[in-house]
Design a protein around this motif. Sequence first.
Motif, PDB file in Angstrom:
ATOM      1  N   ALA A  50       0.835  -1.197   0.000  1.00 41.04           N
ATOM      2  CA  ALA A  50       0.000   0.000   0.000  1.00 41.04           C
ATOM      3  C   ALA A  50       0.868   1.243   0.000  1.00 41.04           C
ATOM      4  N   GLY A  51       0.331   2.323  -0.537  1.00 39.53           N
ATOM      5  CA  GLY A  51       1.050   3.579  -0.580  1.00 39.53           C
ATOM      6  C   GLY A  51       0.345   4.546  -1.507  1.00 39.53           C
ATOM      7  N   PRO A  52       0.871   5.763  -1.664  1.00 40.08           N
ATOM      8  CA  PRO A  52       0.242   6.765  -2.530  1.00 40.08           C
ATOM      9  C   PRO A  52      -0.003   6.234  -3.937  1.00 40.08           C
ATOM     10  N   GLY A  53      -1.205   6.472  -4.440  1.00 37.25           N
ATOM     11  CA  GLY A  53      -1.571   6.034  -5.776  1.00 37.25           C
ATOM     12  C   GLY A  53      -2.008   4.596  -5.874  1.00 37.25           C
ATOM     13  N   VAL A  54      -2.051   3.888  -4.741  1.00 35.72           N
ATOM     14  CA  VAL A  54      -2.419   2.469  -4.738  1.00 35.72           C
ATOM     15  C   VAL A  54      -3.813   2.315  -4.131  1.00 35.72           C
ATOM     16  N   PRO A  55      -4.820   1.954  -4.924  1.00 31.18           N
ATOM     17  CA  PRO A  55      -6.148   1.732  -4.339  1.00 31.18           C
ATOM     18  C   PRO A  55      -6.180   0.431  -3.548  1.00 31.18           C
ATOM     19  N   VAL A  56      -6.841   0.471  -2.398  1.00 32.05           N
ATOM     20  CA  VAL A  56      -7.008  -0.716  -1.563  1.00 32.05           C
ATOM     21  C   VAL A  56      -8.501  -0.951  -1.376  1.00 32.05           C
ATOM     22  N   GLY A  57      -8.981  -2.096  -1.792  1.00 34.22           N
ATOM     23  CA  GLY A  57     -10.387  -2.429  -1.594  1.00 34.22           C
ATOM     24  C   GLY A  57     -10.662  -2.772  -0.148  1.00 34.22           C
ATOM     25  N   ILE A  58     -11.842  -2.419   0.327  1.00 34.37           N
ATOM     26  CA  ILE A  58     -12.244  -2.782   1.682  1.00 34.37           C
ATOM     27  C   ILE A  58     -13.622  -3.418   1.624  1.00 34.37           C
ATOM     28  N   CYS A  59     -13.675  -4.700   1.965  1.00 33.80           N
ATOM     29  CA  CYS A  59     -14.906  -5.483   1.938  1.00 33.80           C
ATOM     30  C   CYS A  59     -15.140  -5.987   3.360  1.00 33.80           C
ATOM     31  N   VAL A  60     -15.848  -5.177   4.153  1.00 33.35           N
ATOM     32  CA  VAL A  60     -15.983  -5.420   5.589  1.00 33.35           C
ATOM     33  C   VAL A  60     -17.422  -5.130   6.000  1.00 33.35           C
ATOM     34  N   GLU A  61     -17.972  -5.947   6.876  1.00 34.95           N
ATOM     35  CA  GLU A  61     -19.316  -5.741   7.393  1.00 34.95           C
ATOM     36  C   GLU A  61     -19.363  -4.472   8.250  1.00 34.95           C
ATOM     37  N   ARG A  62     -20.573  -4.023   8.572  1.00 34.74           N
ATOM     38  CA  ARG A  62     -20.739  -2.738   9.268  1.00 34.74           C
ATOM     39  C   ARG A  62     -20.523  -2.911  10.781  1.00 34.74           C
ATOM     40  N   THR A  63     -19.266  -2.997  11.132  1.00 37.04           N
ATOM     41  CA  THR A  63     -18.820  -3.053  12.518  1.00 37.04           C
ATOM     42  C   THR A  63     -17.714  -2.025  12.671  1.00 37.04           C
ATOM     43  N   PRO A  64     -17.202  -1.799  13.879  1.00 35.05           N
ATOM     44  CA  PRO A  64     -16.072  -0.875  14.019  1.00 35.05           C
ATOM     45  C   PRO A  64     -14.880  -1.236  13.136  1.00 35.05           C
ATOM     46  N   ASP A  65     -14.750  -2.508  12.753  1.00 36.70           N
ATOM     47  CA  ASP A  65     -13.664  -2.899  11.864  1.00 36.70           C
ATOM     48  C   ASP A  65     -13.707  -2.134  10.541  1.00 36.70           C
ATOM     49  N   LEU A  66     -14.893  -1.748  10.105  1.00 37.81           N
ATOM     50  CA  LEU A  66     -15.019  -0.993   8.864  1.00 37.81           C
ATOM     51  C   LEU A  66     -14.291   0.343   8.982  1.00 37.81           C
ATOM     52  N   LEU A  67     -14.475   1.029  10.098  1.00 36.19           N
ATOM     53  CA  LEU A  67     -13.824   2.319  10.295  1.00 36.19           C
ATOM     54  C   LEU A  67     -12.324   2.153  10.518  1.00 36.19           C
ATOM     55  N   ILE A  68     -11.957   1.106  11.255  1.00 33.52           N
ATOM     56  CA  ILE A  68     -10.531   0.822  11.456  1.00 33.52           C
ATOM     57  C   ILE A  68      -9.858   0.610  10.104  1.00 33.52           C
ATOM     58  N   GLY A  69     -10.514  -0.147   9.224  1.00 36.03           N
ATOM     59  CA  GLY A  69      -9.945  -0.436   7.916  1.00 36.03           C
ATOM     60  C   GLY A  69      -9.807   0.801   7.050  1.00 36.03           C
ATOM     61  N   ILE A  70     -10.844   1.642   7.008  1.00 37.44           N
ATOM     62  CA  ILE A  70     -10.786   2.862   6.194  1.00 37.44           C
ATOM     63  C   ILE A  70      -9.658   3.772   6.674  1.00 37.44           C
ATOM     64  N   LEU A  71      -9.572   3.969   7.989  1.00 36.39           N
ATOM     65  CA  LEU A  71      -8.504   4.815   8.537  1.00 36.39           C
ATOM     66  C   LEU A  71      -7.134   4.227   8.250  1.00 36.39           C
ATOM     67  N   ALA A  72      -7.005   2.908   8.343  1.00 40.07           N
ATOM     68  CA  ALA A  72      -5.714   2.268   8.084  1.00 40.07           C
ATOM     69  C   ALA A  72      -5.282   2.472   6.639  1.00 40.07           C
ATOM     70  N   ILE A  73      -6.217   2.339   5.705  1.00 45.17           N
ATOM     71  CA  ILE A  73      -5.887   2.526   4.289  1.00 45.17           C
ATOM     72  C   ILE A  73      -5.402   3.947   4.042  1.00 45.17           C
ATOM     73  N   LEU A  74      -6.094   4.931   4.623  1.00 39.67           N
ATOM     74  CA  LEU A  74      -5.684   6.325   4.455  1.00 39.67           C
ATOM     75  C   LEU A  74      -4.328   6.576   5.109  1.00 39.67           C
ATOM     76  N   ARG A  75      -4.103   5.994   6.292  1.00 39.62           N
ATOM     77  CA  ARG A  75      -2.830   6.193   6.989  1.00 39.62           C
ATOM     78  C   ARG A  75      -1.680   5.516   6.256  1.00 39.62           C
ATOM     79  N   ALA A  76      -1.994   4.512   5.450  1.00 41.09           N
ATOM     80  CA  ALA A  76      -0.966   3.855   4.640  1.00 41.09           C
ATOM     81  C   ALA A  76      -0.649   4.651   3.376  1.00 41.09           C
ATOM     82  N   GLY A  77      -1.339   5.771   3.193  1.00 42.92           N
ATOM     83  CA  GLY A  77      -1.110   6.615   2.031  1.00 42.92           C
ATOM     84  C   GLY A  77      -1.937   6.244   0.823  1.00 42.92           C
ATOM     85  N   SER A  78      -2.735   5.189   0.924  1.00 44.39           N
ATOM     86  CA  SER A  78      -3.545   4.714  -0.194  1.00 44.39           C
ATOM     87  C   SER A  78      -4.913   5.381  -0.213  1.00 44.39           C
ATOM     88  N   CYS A  79      -5.679   5.105  -1.248  1.00 48.33           N
ATOM     89  CA  CYS A  79      -7.086   5.491  -1.295  1.00 48.33           C
ATOM     90  C   CYS A  79      -7.919   4.228  -1.126  1.00 48.33           C
TER      91      CYS A  79
END
Length: 606
Positions: A50-79
């Motif tokens: 992961a990194g800038p310019g790298v899209p990361v898919g997130i396929c997660v049910e609607r639990t706090p894990d969804l928000l953890i995953g979105i924040l992690a992808i952004l913090r990794a520099g990805s979209c």
Amino acid sequence: MTEGLHDEFIEQAVKNPGATAVYSEAGVVSYGELDERSRALAERLVAEGAGPGVPVGICVERTPDLLIGILAILRAGSCYLPLDPNYPAERLDFMVQDSGTRLLLTTPASRANCPAGPTVVVLDATVRTEPGERPVPVVPGDTAYIIYTSGSTGRPKGVAIHHSGCLAMLSEMDRIFEGRDLSGVSAASSVCFDMSVMEIFAALCRGGAVILVESAVHLPDSPYADRITHLNVVPSVMNGLLDAGALPPNVRTVVFGGEPLRRKLVDRAYRETTADRVYNAYGPTEGTVFCSHKWVREDETGEPTIGTPSVSARAYVLDEDLNKVPAGVSGELFIGGAGLAHGYVNRPEATAERFVRDPFVDGELMYRTGDIVTFTEDGELQFGGRTDHQVKLRGFRIELEEVEARLTGCPEVREAAAVVRDNRLIGYVVPEGASRDGVWLDTDLRTAVTGRLSGELPEYMVPATVVFLDALPLAPGGKLDRAALPEPPADEPGRPSSVAGTPTEVALAEIWGQLLGLDPATIDVQAAFYDLGGDSLLLVRLARLMTRRFDRRVRVPDLFSFRDISSLARWLDDDSGETPEIVRSARLRAGTRRAALRGRSTSNGS
């Protein structure tokens, strides 16, 4: 310095690590825990590429894990590319392949629904990181997320939104909302729609809490509904919730969007809720959530406008030659400014068609919305309709051509058309070999067509009713005459009952008939609620009516466990109060199955 959408969340987590960030049925999570887990997960993603310019898919049910995953992808520099686990596999596969996604984040619960191909990272209990570590740097022009919208060619289009557009949205929210408004923000929108960006980050970047619910129809059953102060909602959904008396009890701010808002509903919102502010917001996905808004005051009269442009947005009302038209004259709305998307992912022709040179600002682009509007003398925008066949249904943007392309893709179908009538999507089909005069119906063929589409399209794009014709009506010029398409036959949804029915089945048929406008005697007790014309909003009212009629609490999630009156009656007649093992729908067309799919038994009064 704030460069990315997630930076302001990190600042809130540092200031108030013990404050609650997320309330959900799956758990309550603090800012500190959300910060720590997303930071650790970001490291794993970076290690996987992961990194800038790298899209990361997130396929997660609607639990706090969804928000953890979105924040992690952004913090990794990805979209992040949101992938709803309830979407048909074909659509998820297309989104992943079209966007070039090579890395996908999921959980054990959703992994089976993930598209094949990308490297999979499973979100689980991660190793804690050392304090002081920072996310991968991003710049405002980096892409923050990609959201796919319905496409007129039959192919969805991925809209790429950058961090600067998201930051402009947050700045605009600071201008129009007070801190108390964002203390408890309902997050009921699918992450595949951009309203979810506002719901999640309006709270997390301003120190509030996200109240995560499965969908708007699940609001009455959320154990944290009383914490909701800010509600984003589609007008048709609001009407359904009000009809059922199911609004959260402490809402202070209601933001409408996705459909035209009428004064009658504004008055009702002020009268029947605790809200003291009602807003009307407008904005296509290409404009980063919303680009105009209006505080519709309680003492105003007249139909609401879509307000004035956001401070960071540009809005023009232009004629066919891209000249500005005067106030009071209708034209097409073009938008520009900080929130404007980069364009469509890997679709240069579609991007060039919709994102055109701004003749009023050198070096800038503007987006052709396809919406007809008028500037009032007060500088507000009055919505007047569409220039094409794009529609909004319960807040979902649908290109009718995409539905028609899918219908004609069925081997049994020669030609097809689609329209929205009475807030329902209606499909019109000319079958191969059609020879009868006028409208005719074929239950097996209808089931085959809708079944195929249910495996290809999200629930909101599957026609609620399919009408079969010998030929589509044409205008004199040879084009489809949509206005001449016949109304669906009044008796189309129901079929004669195959059994006399138990007392409970008869009572349920009366309730279903009341909600669906059908003669109870014509309702087949084996027919699914959605196949008879029901929708997710009517489920809220159904739950309330059943609770009163049978003196037993019935929740919306309970209703997702049942396909028809027969199985529902068996559950109600079960003295133990336990949910019987029943045949579940092959695909719950409501698109909100997880509450029933977590494997929990539903007990009487739970």
